[in-house]
Design a protein around this motif. Sequence first.
Motif, PDB file in Angstrom:
ATOM      1  N   ASP A  39      61.837   5.628  54.022  1.00  0.00           N
ATOM      2  CA  ASP A  39      61.532   4.945  52.760  1.00  0.00           C
ATOM      3  C   ASP A  39      60.321   5.565  52.050  1.00  0.00           C
ATOM      4  OD1 ASP A  39      59.548   4.105  54.476  1.00  0.00           O
ATOM      5  OD2 ASP A  39      59.778   1.972  54.037  1.00  0.00           O
ATOM      6  N   TYR A  40      59.988   6.815  52.429  1.00  0.00           N
ATOM      7  CA  TYR A  40      58.897   7.587  51.840  1.00  0.00           C
ATOM      8  C   TYR A  40      57.534   6.941  52.065  1.00  0.00           C
ATOM      9  CZ  TYR A  40      62.672  10.206  49.822  1.00  0.00           C
ATOM     10  OH  TYR A  40      63.808  10.963  49.678  1.00  0.00           O
ATOM     11  N   THR A  41      57.365   6.356  53.235  1.00  0.00           N
ATOM     12  CA  THR A  41      56.072   5.848  53.639  1.00  0.00           C
ATOM     13  C   THR A  41      55.622   6.593  54.885  1.00  0.00           C
ATOM     14  OG1 THR A  41      57.047   4.091  54.986  1.00  0.00           O
ATOM     15  CG2 THR A  41      56.477   3.531  52.694  1.00  0.00           C
ATOM     16  N   ILE A  42      54.345   6.454  55.191  1.00  0.00           N
ATOM     17  CA  ILE A  42      53.766   7.009  56.406  1.00  0.00           C
ATOM     18  C   ILE A  42      53.431   5.824  57.301  1.00  0.00           C
ATOM     19  CG2 ILE A  42      51.900   8.419  57.352  1.00  0.00           C
ATOM     20  CD1 ILE A  42      51.432   9.339  54.390  1.00  0.00           C
ATOM     21  N   SER A  43      53.711   5.948  58.579  1.00  0.00           N
ATOM     22  CA  SER A  43      53.349   4.861  59.486  1.00  0.00           C
ATOM     23  C   SER A  43      52.465   5.394  60.604  1.00  0.00           C
ATOM     24  CB  SER A  43      54.594   4.191  60.070  1.00  0.00           C
ATOM     25  OG  SER A  43      55.259   5.061  60.937  1.00  0.00           O
ATOM     26  N   ALA A  69      47.960   8.332  52.456  1.00  0.00           N
ATOM     27  CA  ALA A  69      47.108   8.492  53.629  1.00  0.00           C
ATOM     28  C   ALA A  69      45.785   7.749  53.472  1.00  0.00           C
ATOM     29  CB  ALA A  69      46.856   9.974  53.887  1.00  0.00           C
ATOM     30  N   ILE A  70      45.203   7.768  52.285  1.00  0.00           N
ATOM     31  CA  ILE A  70      43.909   7.110  52.072  1.00  0.00           C
ATOM     32  C   ILE A  70      44.031   5.599  52.264  1.00  0.00           C
ATOM     33  CG2 ILE A  70      44.163   6.937  49.550  1.00  0.00           C
ATOM     34  CD1 ILE A  70      40.876   7.665  51.379  1.00  0.00           C
ATOM     35  N   LEU A  75      43.263   0.795  55.826  1.00  0.00           N
ATOM     36  CA  LEU A  75      43.844  -0.303  56.607  1.00  0.00           C
ATOM     37  C   LEU A  75      43.439  -0.200  58.081  1.00  0.00           C
ATOM     38  CD1 LEU A  75      47.469  -0.453  55.151  1.00  0.00           C
ATOM     39  CD2 LEU A  75      45.705  -2.213  54.947  1.00  0.00           C
ATOM     40  N   ILE A  76      43.500   1.010  58.615  1.00  0.00           N
ATOM     41  CA  ILE A  76      43.110   1.228  60.012  1.00  0.00           C
ATOM     42  C   ILE A  76      41.636   0.889  60.204  1.00  0.00           C
ATOM     43  CG2 ILE A  76      42.827   2.985  61.813  1.00  0.00           C
ATOM     44  CD1 ILE A  76      45.299   4.402  60.495  1.00  0.00           C
ATOM     45  N   GLU A  77      40.812   1.310  59.250  1.00  0.00           N
ATOM     46  CA  GLU A  77      39.370   1.055  59.327  1.00  0.00           C
ATOM     47  C   GLU A  77      39.056  -0.442  59.341  1.00  0.00           C
ATOM     48  OE1 GLU A  77      35.383   1.881  56.628  1.00  0.00           O
ATOM     49  OE2 GLU A  77      37.286   2.785  56.069  1.00  0.00           O
ATOM     50  N   LEU A  78      39.850  -1.234  58.638  1.00  0.00           N
ATOM     51  CA  LEU A  78      39.616  -2.681  58.569  1.00  0.00           C
ATOM     52  C   LEU A  78      40.064  -3.430  59.827  1.00  0.00           C
ATOM     53  CD1 LEU A  78      40.697  -3.318  54.877  1.00  0.00           C
ATOM     54  CD2 LEU A  78      38.371  -3.397  55.808  1.00  0.00           C
ATOM     55  N   HIS A  79      40.826  -2.786  60.671  1.00  0.00           N
ATOM     56  CA  HIS A  79      41.345  -3.456  61.869  1.00  0.00           C
ATOM     57  C   HIS A  79      40.396  -3.213  63.041  1.00  0.00           C
ATOM     58  CE1 HIS A  79      44.066  -5.113  64.750  1.00  0.00           C
ATOM     59  NE2 HIS A  79      44.945  -5.371  63.799  1.00  0.00           N
ATOM     60  N   ARG A  80      39.599  -4.205  63.354  1.00  0.00           N
ATOM     61  CA  ARG A  80      38.550  -4.056  64.371  1.00  0.00           C
ATOM     62  C   ARG A  80      39.112  -3.694  65.751  1.00  0.00           C
ATOM     63  NH1 ARG A  80      33.511  -4.557  65.680  1.00  0.00           N
ATOM     64  NH2 ARG A  80      32.776  -5.741  67.466  1.00  0.00           N
ATOM     65  N   ALA A  81      40.235  -4.270  66.144  1.00  0.00           N
ATOM     66  CA  ALA A  81      40.808  -3.996  67.466  1.00  0.00           C
ATOM     67  C   ALA A  81      41.160  -2.526  67.634  1.00  0.00           C
ATOM     68  CB  ALA A  81      42.040  -4.865  67.702  1.00  0.00           C
ATOM     69  N   VAL A  82      41.528  -1.865  66.543  1.00  0.00           N
ATOM     70  CA  VAL A  82      41.852  -0.440  66.606  1.00  0.00           C
ATOM     71  C   VAL A  82      40.577   0.386  66.569  1.00  0.00           C
ATOM     72  CG1 VAL A  82      43.020   1.460  65.434  1.00  0.00           C
ATOM     73  CG2 VAL A  82      44.112  -0.778  65.570  1.00  0.00           C
ATOM     74  N   GLY A  95      42.861  11.298  60.596  1.00  0.00           N
ATOM     75  CA  GLY A  95      42.760  11.551  59.160  1.00  0.00           C
ATOM     76  C   GLY A  95      43.469  12.834  58.746  1.00  0.00           C
ATOM     77  N   ILE A  96      43.290  13.885  59.537  1.00  0.00           N
ATOM     78  CA  ILE A  96      43.964  15.157  59.254  1.00  0.00           C
ATOM     79  C   ILE A  96      45.475  14.990  59.342  1.00  0.00           C
ATOM     80  CG2 ILE A  96      44.371  17.492  60.149  1.00  0.00           C
ATOM     81  CD1 ILE A  96      41.352  17.453  60.977  1.00  0.00           C
ATOM     82  N   GLU A  97      45.938  14.313  60.381  1.00  0.00           N
ATOM     83  CA  GLU A  97      47.379  14.117  60.559  1.00  0.00           C
ATOM     84  C   GLU A  97      47.966  13.235  59.459  1.00  0.00           C
ATOM     85  OE1 GLU A  97      49.541  15.582  62.687  1.00  0.00           O
ATOM     86  OE2 GLU A  97      47.842  16.807  63.303  1.00  0.00           O
ATOM     87  N   LEU A  98      47.229  12.232  59.012  1.00  0.00           N
ATOM     88  CA  LEU A  98      47.723  11.387  57.916  1.00  0.00           C
ATOM     89  C   LEU A  98      47.874  12.195  56.634  1.00  0.00           C
ATOM     90  CD1 LEU A  98      45.718   8.072  58.479  1.00  0.00           C
ATOM     91  CD2 LEU A  98      48.138   8.489  58.943  1.00  0.00           C
ATOM     92  N   MET A  99      46.918  13.090  56.365  1.00  0.00           N
ATOM     93  CA  MET A  99      47.023  13.940  55.171  1.00  0.00           C
ATOM     94  C   MET A  99      48.199  14.896  55.287  1.00  0.00           C
ATOM     95  SD  MET A  99      44.969  12.902  52.945  1.00  0.00           S
ATOM     96  CE  MET A  99      45.356  14.193  51.811  1.00  0.00           C
ATOM     97  N   LYS A 100      48.430  15.452  56.487  1.00  0.00           N
ATOM     98  CA  LYS A 100      49.597  16.321  56.685  1.00  0.00           C
ATOM     99  C   LYS A 100      50.886  15.543  56.450  1.00  0.00           C
ATOM    100  CE  LYS A 100      49.751  18.618  60.479  1.00  0.00           C
ATOM    101  NZ  LYS A 100      49.572  19.027  61.887  1.00  0.00           N
ATOM    102  N   ALA A 101      50.946  14.303  56.915  1.00  0.00           N
ATOM    103  CA  ALA A 101      52.147  13.480  56.722  1.00  0.00           C
ATOM    104  C   ALA A 101      52.365  13.193  55.236  1.00  0.00           C
ATOM    105  CB  ALA A 101      52.031  12.185  57.512  1.00  0.00           C
ATOM    106  N   GLU A 102      51.285  12.879  54.518  1.00  0.00           N
ATOM    107  CA  GLU A 102      51.419  12.627  53.081  1.00  0.00           C
ATOM    108  C   GLU A 102      51.858  13.885  52.346  1.00  0.00           C
ATOM    109  OE1 GLU A 102      48.891  11.192  49.170  1.00  0.00           O
ATOM    110  OE2 GLU A 102      48.129  10.672  51.152  1.00  0.00           O
ATOM    111  N   LEU A 103      51.296  15.021  52.691  1.00  0.00           N
ATOM    112  CA  LEU A 103      51.695  16.283  52.067  1.00  0.00           C
ATOM    113  C   LEU A 103      53.164  16.583  52.335  1.00  0.00           C
ATOM    114  CD1 LEU A 103      50.849  18.747  50.433  1.00  0.00           C
ATOM    115  CD2 LEU A 103      50.154  19.830  52.579  1.00  0.00           C
TER     116      LEU A 103
END
Length: 114
Positions: A39-43, A69-70, A75-82, A95-103
């Motif tokens: 669905d053109y999202t990154i998870s 990715a941003i 969202l990840i930053e706001l989740h304290r358990a993670v 962060g690098i991998e999220l940018m690669k996924a978005e690209l």
Amino acid sequence: MVTTEPGFFLMGNKYNYPLNSANDLGMSSKYGLITKREDYTISFLFYYINKCSNNYRISCPILFTSYRAITLSKLIELHRAVMIQISPEHALYIGIELMKAELSLIIDHDYIQN
């Protein structure tokens, strides 16, 4: 293919539960899986493994999904358990991998997590 759909796959091996044999594969007890979805999202699926007697079990799987990715990183930053589970070095890698996924979404190429 790596996927986060039911019947998880990792390196061509199928597991009934995500990485229920992760430590047998020499993986750490914390793991994050980044995927490009249809669905053109990154998870980003994050979980850590707790040992119970002789079996490993998945504890607290958390799935983040976004188009960018941003947004996903915020969202990840706001989740304290993670955040308490992730080292600064691992956060940079994610962060690098999220940018690669978005690209890969933008240029319509396959994404493989490094």
